[in-house]
Design a protein around this motif. Structure first.
Motif, mmCIF file in Angstrom:
data_model
loop_
_atom_site.group_PDB
_atom_site.id
_atom_site.type_symbol
_atom_site.label_atom_id
_atom_site.label_comp_id
_atom_site.label_asym_id
_atom_site.label_seq_id
_atom_site.Cartn_x
_atom_site.Cartn_y
_atom_site.Cartn_z
ATOM 1 N N LYS A 4 -1.878 28.624 51.600
ATOM 2 C CA LYS A 4 -2.541 28.115 50.398
ATOM 3 C C LYS A 4 -3.035 29.314 49.593
ATOM 4 O O LYS A 4 -3.338 30.367 50.151
ATOM 5 N N ILE A 5 -3.150 29.114 48.301
ATOM 6 C CA ILE A 5 -3.686 30.169 47.447
ATOM 7 C C ILE A 5 -4.509 29.531 46.334
ATOM 8 O O ILE A 5 -4.165 28.451 45.834
ATOM 9 N N ARG A 6 -5.613 30.173 45.987
ATOM 10 C CA ARG A 6 -6.477 29.687 44.911
ATOM 11 C C ARG A 6 -6.628 30.804 43.888
ATOM 12 O O ARG A 6 -6.963 31.941 44.248
ATOM 13 N N LEU A 7 -6.377 30.481 42.629
ATOM 14 C CA LEU A 7 -6.377 31.465 41.560
ATOM 15 C C LEU A 7 -7.471 31.155 40.555
ATOM 16 O O LEU A 7 -7.668 29.999 40.159
ATOM 17 N N ARG A 118 -6.425 35.881 38.782
ATOM 18 C CA ARG A 118 -6.874 36.643 39.954
ATOM 19 C C ARG A 118 -6.892 35.747 41.198
ATOM 20 O O ARG A 118 -7.280 34.576 41.124
ATOM 21 N N ILE A 119 -6.504 36.313 42.316
ATOM 22 C CA ILE A 119 -6.537 35.589 43.596
ATOM 23 C C ILE A 119 -7.966 35.601 44.122
ATOM 24 O O ILE A 119 -8.552 36.670 44.323
ATOM 25 N N VAL A 120 -8.530 34.419 44.350
ATOM 26 C CA VAL A 120 -9.898 34.352 44.872
ATOM 27 C C VAL A 120 -9.950 33.772 46.287
ATOM 28 O O VAL A 120 -10.984 33.835 46.950
ATOM 29 N N ARG A 121 -8.855 33.209 46.749
ATOM 30 C CA ARG A 121 -8.760 32.762 48.134
ATOM 31 C C ARG A 121 -7.282 32.716 48.520
ATOM 32 O O ARG A 121 -6.430 32.341 47.706
ATOM 33 N N MET A 122 -6.999 33.087 49.776
ATOM 34 C CA MET A 122 -5.622 33.043 50.244
ATOM 35 C C MET A 122 -5.617 32.763 51.744
ATOM 36 O O MET A 122 -6.327 33.402 52.503
ATOM 37 N N ASP A 123 -4.829 31.774 52.148
ATOM 38 C CA ASP A 123 -4.652 31.448 53.565
ATOM 39 C C ASP A 123 -3.276 31.935 53.999
ATOM 40 O O ASP A 123 -2.258 31.542 53.420
ATOM 41 N N ILE A 124 -3.258 32.790 55.023
ATOM 42 C CA ILE A 124 -2.004 33.308 55.575
ATOM 43 C C ILE A 124 -1.749 32.586 56.889
ATOM 44 O O ILE A 124 -2.661 32.432 57.701
ATOM 45 N N ALA A 125 -0.526 32.140 57.121
ATOM 46 C CA ALA A 125 -0.288 31.304 58.299
ATOM 47 C C ALA A 125 1.080 31.563 58.906
ATOM 48 O O ALA A 125 1.979 32.129 58.273
ATOM 49 N N LYS A 126 1.197 31.131 60.144
ATOM 50 C CA LYS A 126 2.481 31.178 60.847
ATOM 51 C C LYS A 126 2.594 29.937 61.708
ATOM 52 O O LYS A 126 1.608 29.487 62.313
ATOM 53 N N ASP A 127 3.787 29.355 61.774
ATOM 54 C CA ASP A 127 4.062 28.213 62.653
ATOM 55 C C ASP A 127 4.798 28.708 63.892
ATOM 56 O O ASP A 127 5.733 29.508 63.787
ATOM 57 N N ILE A 128 4.372 28.224 65.058
ATOM 58 C CA ILE A 128 5.104 28.514 66.288
ATOM 59 C C ILE A 128 5.384 27.199 67.003
ATOM 60 O O ILE A 128 4.688 26.197 66.783
ATOM 61 N N HIS A 129 6.397 27.199 67.845
ATOM 62 C CA HIS A 129 6.778 26.003 68.601
ATOM 63 C C HIS A 129 6.580 26.291 70.085
ATOM 64 O O HIS A 129 7.241 27.154 70.661
ATOM 65 N N LEU A 130 5.622 25.582 70.675
ATOM 66 C CA LEU A 130 5.271 25.816 72.069
ATOM 67 C C LEU A 130 6.230 25.102 73.013
ATOM 68 O O LEU A 130 6.881 24.127 72.638
ATOM 69 N N ASP A 131 6.281 25.592 74.246
ATOM 70 C CA ASP A 131 7.147 24.976 75.254
ATOM 71 C C ASP A 131 6.584 23.652 75.756
ATOM 72 O O ASP A 131 7.329 22.796 76.231
ATOM 73 N N GLY A 132 5.259 23.482 75.666
ATOM 74 C CA GLY A 132 4.620 22.257 76.140
ATOM 75 C C GLY A 132 3.696 21.680 75.086
ATOM 76 O O GLY A 132 3.675 22.128 73.930
ATOM 77 N N GLU A 133 2.912 20.665 75.463
ATOM 78 C CA GLU A 133 2.002 20.011 74.529
ATOM 79 C C GLU A 133 0.815 20.913 74.215
ATOM 80 O O GLU A 133 0.276 21.601 75.082
ATOM 81 N N PHE A 134 0.383 20.870 72.970
ATOM 82 C CA PHE A 134 -0.695 21.742 72.508
ATOM 83 C C PHE A 134 -1.973 21.563 73.327
ATOM 84 O O PHE A 134 -2.672 22.532 73.638
ATOM 85 N N LYS A 135 -2.274 20.336 73.716
ATOM 86 C CA LYS A 135 -3.512 20.076 74.463
ATOM 87 C C LYS A 135 -3.568 20.851 75.773
ATOM 88 O O LYS A 135 -4.645 21.202 76.260
ATOM 89 N N ASP A 136 -2.412 21.126 76.349
ATOM 90 C CA ASP A 136 -2.383 21.857 77.613
ATOM 91 C C ASP A 136 -2.688 23.341 77.426
ATOM 92 O O ASP A 136 -2.944 24.055 78.409
ATOM 93 N N TYR A 137 -2.646 23.808 76.189
ATOM 94 C CA TYR A 137 -2.920 25.218 75.900
ATOM 95 C C TYR A 137 -4.376 25.444 75.493
ATOM 96 O O TYR A 137 -4.804 26.593 75.369
ATOM 97 N N LEU A 138 -5.124 24.372 75.268
ATOM 98 C CA LEU A 138 -6.490 24.524 74.772
ATOM 99 C C LEU A 138 -7.401 25.305 75.721
ATOM 100 O O LEU A 138 -8.223 26.107 75.258
ATOM 101 N N PRO A 139 -7.325 25.104 77.070
ATOM 102 C CA PRO A 139 -8.172 25.934 77.935
ATOM 103 C C PRO A 139 -7.918 27.427 77.750
ATOM 104 O O PRO A 139 -8.851 28.233 77.827
ATOM 105 N N CYS A 140 -6.675 27.785 77.502
ATOM 106 C CA CYS A 140 -6.342 29.182 77.232
ATOM 107 C C CYS A 140 -6.907 29.613 75.883
ATOM 108 O O CYS A 140 -7.559 30.658 75.764
#
Length: 321
Positions: A4-7, A118-140
Protein backbone atom coordinates in the motif's frame (compact mmCIF):
# COMPACT_ATOMS: atom_id res chain seq x y z
CA UNK A 1 7.01 -5.38 -2.73
CA UNK A 2 4.80 -2.31 -2.26
CA UNK A 3 1.56 -3.41 -0.66
CA UNK A 4 0.00 0.00 0.00
CA UNK A 5 1.12 3.57 -0.51
CA UNK A 6 -0.28 6.89 0.68
CA UNK A 7 0.60 10.12 -1.10
CA UNK A 8 0.22 13.71 0.06
CA UNK A 9 -0.63 15.92 -2.92
CA UNK A 10 -0.78 19.69 -3.15
CA UNK A 11 -2.50 21.56 -5.94
CA UNK A 12 -5.42 19.22 -6.70
CA UNK A 13 -8.41 20.77 -8.43
CA UNK A 14 -11.92 19.37 -8.71
CA UNK A 15 -14.21 19.62 -11.73
CA UNK A 16 -17.76 19.85 -10.34
CA UNK A 17 -19.34 19.14 -13.71
CA UNK A 18 -18.21 15.51 -13.37
CA UNK A 19 -20.63 15.18 -10.44
CA UNK A 20 -17.94 13.85 -8.14
CA UNK A 21 -19.74 13.11 -4.87
CA UNK A 22 -17.67 13.60 -1.73
CA UNK A 23 -18.54 12.21 1.64
CA UNK A 24 -18.23 14.47 4.65
CA UNK A 25 -17.34 13.77 8.27
CA UNK A 26 -17.64 16.38 10.99
CA UNK A 27 -15.83 15.58 14.22
CA UNK A 28 -13.28 18.18 15.26
CA UNK A 29 -14.21 21.22 13.19
CA UNK A 30 -10.99 21.02 11.17
CA UNK A 31 -10.60 23.57 8.37
CA UNK A 32 -10.68 22.10 4.85
CA UNK A 33 -9.99 23.83 1.55
CA UNK A 34 -11.13 22.28 -1.73
CA UNK A 35 -10.16 24.04 -4.96
CA UNK A 36 -12.73 23.66 -7.72
CA UNK A 37 -11.97 24.69 -11.29
CA UNK A 38 -14.55 27.45 -10.88
CA UNK A 39 -13.34 28.67 -7.50
CA UNK A 40 -12.22 27.74 -3.99
CA UNK A 41 -14.61 26.44 -1.35
CA UNK A 42 -13.57 26.55 2.28
CA UNK A 43 -15.53 24.77 4.95
CA UNK A 44 -15.13 23.85 8.60
CA UNK A 45 -15.40 20.08 8.55
CA UNK A 46 -13.12 17.36 9.76
CA UNK A 47 -12.68 15.35 6.61
CA UNK A 48 -13.80 15.19 3.01
CA UNK A 49 -13.21 11.93 1.21
CA UNK A 50 -14.02 9.99 -1.92
CA UNK A 51 -13.63 6.26 -2.46
CA UNK A 52 -13.27 4.92 -5.98
CA UNK A 53 -13.95 1.30 -5.10
CA UNK A 54 -11.12 -1.09 -5.98
CA UNK A 55 -8.87 1.71 -7.28
CA UNK A 56 -8.09 4.49 -4.80
CA UNK A 57 -9.26 6.56 -1.85
CA UNK A 58 -8.69 10.27 -1.43
CA UNK A 59 -9.35 12.63 1.44
CA UNK A 60 -8.78 16.33 1.94
CA UNK A 61 -7.25 17.72 5.11
CA UNK A 62 -6.22 21.31 5.40
CA UNK A 63 -5.00 22.42 1.98
CA UNK A 64 -3.63 19.01 1.04
CA UNK A 65 -5.18 15.83 -0.32
CA UNK A 66 -4.10 12.31 0.59
CA UNK A 67 -4.43 9.58 -2.00
CA UNK A 68 -4.08 5.91 -1.03
CA UNK A 69 -4.05 2.77 -3.17
CA UNK A 70 -2.75 -0.80 -3.33
CA UNK A 71 -0.93 -1.75 -6.57
CA UNK A 72 -1.93 -5.39 -6.11
CA UNK A 73 -5.61 -4.52 -5.86
CA UNK A 74 -5.49 -2.06 -8.75
CA UNK A 75 -3.96 -4.69 -11.04
CA UNK A 76 -5.93 -7.68 -9.76
CA UNK A 77 -8.53 -9.36 -11.95
CA UNK A 78 -10.56 -10.09 -8.80
CA UNK A 79 -10.28 -6.66 -7.09
CA UNK A 80 -8.37 -8.15 -4.16
CA UNK A 81 -4.97 -7.10 -2.88
CA UNK A 82 -3.19 -10.24 -4.11
CA UNK A 83 -0.59 -10.98 -5.25
CA UNK A 84 1.67 -8.24 -3.94
CA UNK A 85 3.40 -6.54 -6.85
CA UNK A 86 7.19 -6.55 -6.85
CA UNK A 87 8.34 -4.97 -10.13
CA UNK A 88 8.90 -1.28 -10.86
CA UNK A 89 6.95 -1.62 -14.10
CA UNK A 90 3.89 -2.96 -12.27
CA UNK A 91 4.07 -0.16 -9.73
CA UNK A 92 4.38 2.50 -12.40
CA UNK A 93 1.51 0.97 -14.36
CA UNK A 94 -0.65 1.02 -11.21
CA UNK A 95 0.25 4.68 -10.67
CA UNK A 96 -0.82 5.55 -14.21
CA UNK A 97 -4.04 3.58 -13.78
CA UNK A 98 -4.91 5.43 -10.56
CA UNK A 99 -4.12 8.82 -12.09
CA UNK A 100 -6.29 8.07 -15.12
CA UNK A 101 -9.15 6.93 -12.86
CA UNK A 102 -8.86 10.12 -10.80
CA UNK A 103 -9.01 12.27 -13.94
CA UNK A 104 -12.08 10.36 -15.12
CA UNK A 105 -13.66 11.04 -11.72
CA UNK A 106 -13.13 14.79 -12.11
CA UNK A 107 -9.88 15.32 -10.19
CA UNK A 108 -7.09 17.34 -11.74
CA UNK A 109 -3.82 16.08 -10.26
CA UNK A 110 -0.24 17.20 -10.83
CA UNK A 111 1.94 14.60 -12.53
CA UNK A 112 2.98 11.94 -10.02
CA UNK A 113 6.65 12.76 -10.69
CA UNK A 114 6.06 16.34 -9.51
CA UNK A 115 7.61 17.43 -6.20
CA UNK A 116 4.15 18.36 -4.95
CA UNK A 117 3.46 14.60 -4.67
CA UNK A 118 5.13 13.10 -1.61
CA UNK A 119 5.06 9.62 -0.08
CA UNK A 120 3.82 9.83 3.51
CA UNK A 121 3.23 6.13 4.17
CA UNK A 122 4.37 2.94 2.47
CA UNK A 123 3.77 -0.73 3.30
CA UNK A 124 6.35 -3.17 1.93
CA UNK A 125 5.28 -6.81 1.84
CA UNK A 126 6.10 -10.30 0.68
CA UNK A 127 3.87 -13.37 0.28
CA UNK A 128 5.18 -16.82 1.15
CA UNK A 129 3.52 -20.23 0.90
CA UNK A 130 4.04 -22.45 3.92
CA UNK A 131 4.23 -26.24 3.88
CA UNK A 132 1.56 -26.50 6.59
CA UNK A 133 -1.29 -24.51 8.14
CA UNK A 134 -0.42 -21.06 9.45
CA UNK A 135 -1.85 -21.79 12.91
CA UNK A 136 0.77 -24.48 13.42
CA UNK A 137 3.52 -21.88 12.95
CA UNK A 138 2.18 -19.41 15.53
CA UNK A 139 4.14 -20.86 18.50
CA UNK A 140 7.29 -20.27 16.47
CA UNK A 141 6.22 -16.78 15.36
CA UNK A 142 5.36 -15.89 18.95
CA UNK A 143 9.04 -16.23 19.91
CA UNK A 144 10.06 -13.43 17.52
CA UNK A 145 10.99 -9.99 18.77
CA UNK A 146 11.13 -6.84 16.65
CA UNK A 147 13.59 -4.32 18.13
CA UNK A 148 12.05 -1.35 19.93
CA UNK A 149 8.49 -2.43 19.14
CA UNK A 150 5.52 -3.59 21.20
CA UNK A 151 4.02 -6.94 20.28
CA UNK A 152 0.26 -7.33 19.76
CA UNK A 153 -1.87 -10.30 18.79
CA UNK A 154 -5.32 -10.49 17.21
CA UNK A 155 -6.69 -13.92 16.41
CA UNK A 156 -4.02 -15.33 14.07
CA UNK A 157 -2.43 -11.98 13.26
CA UNK A 158 0.81 -10.84 14.90
CA UNK A 159 1.94 -7.19 15.09
CA UNK A 160 5.10 -5.51 16.31
CA UNK A 161 4.78 -1.72 16.31
CA UNK A 162 5.89 1.65 17.61
CA UNK A 163 4.98 5.21 16.62
CA UNK A 164 7.07 5.16 13.46
CA UNK A 165 6.89 1.71 11.85
CA UNK A 166 5.46 -1.76 12.31
CA UNK A 167 5.68 -5.38 11.21
CA UNK A 168 2.63 -7.57 10.62
CA UNK A 169 2.30 -11.30 9.86
CA UNK A 170 -1.04 -12.81 8.92
CA UNK A 171 -2.86 -15.46 6.89
CA UNK A 172 -3.60 -13.74 3.58
CA UNK A 173 -6.18 -16.27 2.41
CA UNK A 174 -8.22 -15.85 5.60
CA UNK A 175 -7.90 -12.06 5.36
CA UNK A 176 -9.37 -12.23 1.85
CA UNK A 177 -12.26 -14.46 2.96
CA UNK A 178 -10.73 -17.65 1.53
CA UNK A 179 -10.78 -16.29 -2.01
CA UNK A 180 -10.27 -19.14 -4.46
CA UNK A 181 -7.48 -17.35 -6.34
CA UNK A 182 -5.22 -17.35 -3.26
CA UNK A 183 -3.37 -20.62 -2.55
CA UNK A 184 -3.83 -22.30 0.83
CA UNK A 185 -1.28 -21.46 3.51
CA UNK A 186 -0.41 -18.11 1.95
CA UNK A 187 1.10 -15.80 4.55
CA UNK A 188 1.86 -12.11 4.10
CA UNK A 189 4.59 -10.35 6.06
CA UNK A 190 4.40 -6.55 5.95
CA UNK A 191 6.85 -3.87 7.01
CA UNK A 192 4.95 -0.59 7.35
CA UNK A 193 6.59 2.82 7.21
CA UNK A 194 3.78 4.50 9.09
CA UNK A 195 4.95 8.14 9.22
CA UNK A 196 6.34 10.68 6.72
CA UNK A 197 9.45 10.97 8.91
CA UNK A 198 10.07 7.23 8.65
CA UNK A 199 9.56 7.24 4.88
CA UNK A 200 12.12 10.00 4.48
CA UNK A 201 14.57 8.30 6.83
CA UNK A 202 14.36 4.95 5.05
CA UNK A 203 14.07 6.13 1.44
CA UNK A 204 16.16 9.28 1.71
CA UNK A 205 13.54 11.22 -0.27
CA UNK A 206 9.74 11.19 -0.39
CA UNK A 207 9.25 11.74 -4.12
CA UNK A 208 7.92 9.12 -6.53
CA UNK A 209 10.77 9.88 -8.92
CA UNK A 210 13.35 9.03 -6.26
CA UNK A 211 11.53 5.78 -5.49
CA UNK A 212 11.41 4.74 -9.14
CA UNK A 213 15.08 5.62 -9.68
CA UNK A 214 16.12 3.62 -6.61
CA UNK A 215 13.69 0.73 -6.80
CA UNK A 216 16.10 -1.92 -5.46
CA UNK A 217 16.32 -0.18 -2.10
CA UNK A 218 12.73 -1.23 -1.33
CA UNK A 219 13.84 -4.87 -1.13
CA UNK A 220 16.91 -3.88 0.89
CA UNK A 221 14.83 -1.93 3.43
CA UNK A 222 12.42 -4.84 3.81
CA UNK A 223 15.14 -7.50 4.11
CA UNK A 224 17.02 -5.49 6.74
CA UNK A 225 13.94 -5.17 8.97
CA UNK A 226 12.81 -8.79 8.57
CA UNK A 227 16.34 -10.04 9.26
CA UNK A 228 16.24 -8.17 12.59
CA UNK A 229 12.94 -9.88 13.39
CA UNK A 230 14.15 -13.41 12.72
CA UNK A 231 17.88 -13.46 13.38
CA UNK A 232 18.33 -13.97 17.14
CA UNK A 233 15.85 -16.70 17.93
CA UNK A 234 17.12 -20.06 16.73
CA UNK A 235 18.06 -21.13 20.27
CA UNK A 236 14.69 -20.02 21.65
CA UNK A 237 12.87 -22.33 19.26
CA UNK A 238 15.21 -25.20 20.13
CA UNK A 239 14.34 -24.78 23.81
CA UNK A 240 10.64 -24.70 22.93
CA UNK A 241 11.09 -28.02 21.14
CA UNK A 242 12.79 -29.54 24.17
CA UNK A 243 10.58 -27.92 26.79
CA UNK A 244 7.30 -28.90 25.13
CA UNK A 245 7.90 -32.50 26.24
CA UNK A 246 7.47 -31.45 29.89
CA UNK A 247 4.34 -29.29 29.48
CA UNK A 248 1.99 -32.04 30.64
CA UNK A 249 3.80 -32.44 33.99
CA UNK A 250 2.93 -30.76 37.27
CA UNK A 251 6.17 -28.79 37.39
CA UNK A 252 7.27 -28.37 33.76
CA UNK A 253 9.93 -25.73 34.44
CA UNK A 254 11.51 -27.69 37.29
CA UNK A 255 11.47 -30.91 35.25
CA UNK A 256 12.97 -29.16 32.24
CA UNK A 257 15.75 -27.52 34.24
CA UNK A 258 16.59 -30.87 35.87
CA UNK A 259 16.65 -32.52 32.45
CA UNK A 260 18.95 -29.78 31.15
CA UNK A 261 21.30 -30.27 34.10
CA UNK A 262 21.52 -34.03 33.59
CA UNK A 263 21.87 -33.51 29.85
CA UNK A 264 24.97 -31.44 30.50
CA UNK A 265 26.37 -34.06 32.88
CA UNK A 266 25.77 -36.85 30.37
CA UNK A 267 27.70 -34.95 27.73
CA UNK A 268 30.77 -35.01 30.03
CA UNK A 269 30.47 -38.27 31.94
CA UNK A 270 29.43 -41.84 31.30
CA UNK A 271 27.25 -43.59 33.89
CA UNK A 272 30.33 -45.24 35.45
CA UNK A 273 32.12 -41.90 35.64
CA UNK A 274 29.02 -40.29 37.15
CA UNK A 275 28.90 -43.02 39.84
CA UNK A 276 32.59 -42.43 40.64
CA UNK A 277 31.93 -38.71 40.79
CA UNK A 278 29.07 -39.10 43.31
CA UNK A 279 31.15 -41.43 45.50
CA UNK A 280 34.01 -38.92 45.47
CA UNK A 281 31.58 -36.23 46.67
CA UNK A 282 30.37 -38.48 49.50
CA UNK A 283 26.76 -38.57 48.31
CA UNK A 284 24.61 -40.65 50.70
CA UNK A 285 23.14 -43.94 49.48
CA UNK A 286 19.54 -42.78 49.01
CA UNK A 287 20.63 -39.75 46.97
CA UNK A 288 23.21 -41.84 45.08
CA UNK A 289 20.61 -44.30 43.81
CA UNK A 290 18.07 -41.54 43.08
CA UNK A 291 20.56 -39.59 40.96
CA UNK A 292 21.74 -42.79 39.28
CA UNK A 293 18.11 -43.63 38.40
CA UNK A 294 17.59 -40.11 37.04
CA UNK A 295 20.70 -40.44 34.89
CA UNK A 296 19.48 -43.73 33.38
CA UNK A 297 15.93 -42.47 32.80
CA UNK A 298 17.07 -39.26 31.16
CA UNK A 299 19.69 -41.02 29.04
CA UNK A 300 16.87 -43.16 27.62
CA UNK A 301 14.60 -40.16 27.03
CA UNK A 302 14.36 -38.27 23.75
CA UNK A 303 12.12 -35.40 24.87
CA UNK A 304 12.06 -33.29 21.78
CA UNK A 305 11.49 -33.21 18.07
CA UNK A 306 12.33 -30.33 15.75
CA UNK A 307 8.88 -28.89 15.02
CA UNK A 308 9.52 -25.29 16.04
CA UNK A 309 13.10 -25.22 14.83
CA UNK A 310 12.09 -26.55 11.41
CA UNK A 311 9.18 -24.11 11.08
CA UNK A 312 11.41 -21.23 12.10
CA UNK A 313 13.95 -22.23 9.46
CA UNK A 314 11.25 -22.61 6.80
CA UNK A 315 9.75 -19.15 7.36
CA UNK A 316 13.14 -17.45 7.57
CA UNK A 317 14.43 -19.18 4.44
CA UNK A 318 11.36 -18.30 2.39
CA UNK A 319 11.45 -14.68 3.55
CA UNK A 320 15.14 -13.85 3.45
CA UNK A 321 17.36 -16.45 1.82
Amino acid sequence: MIDKIRLMIKGIEVEPENNLVFRYEHYQNRHITITYTEGTVETDIDKVYYNNKNVYEIDFRGECAYLKFSPGKVLSDYHINYPVRTSKDDFEYALSFVWDAAVADGLILPDYTDNSVRIVRMDIAKDIHLDGEFKDYLPCIDTLVSPYKIKRTHDRTRYWHNNQNSVCIYDKKVQCDDHESIPDNTVRIEYKLDKPKTVKQKLGNQSITHLLNNWDMVQEIYADEIDKLFSPHVSVNQHIDEGSYFKSGKQPMKDYMQWMAFKGIMEDMTLAEFETFMKALGVDNSSYYRYRKNYIEISNTIPFGSAHTDKYAEIRTKLID
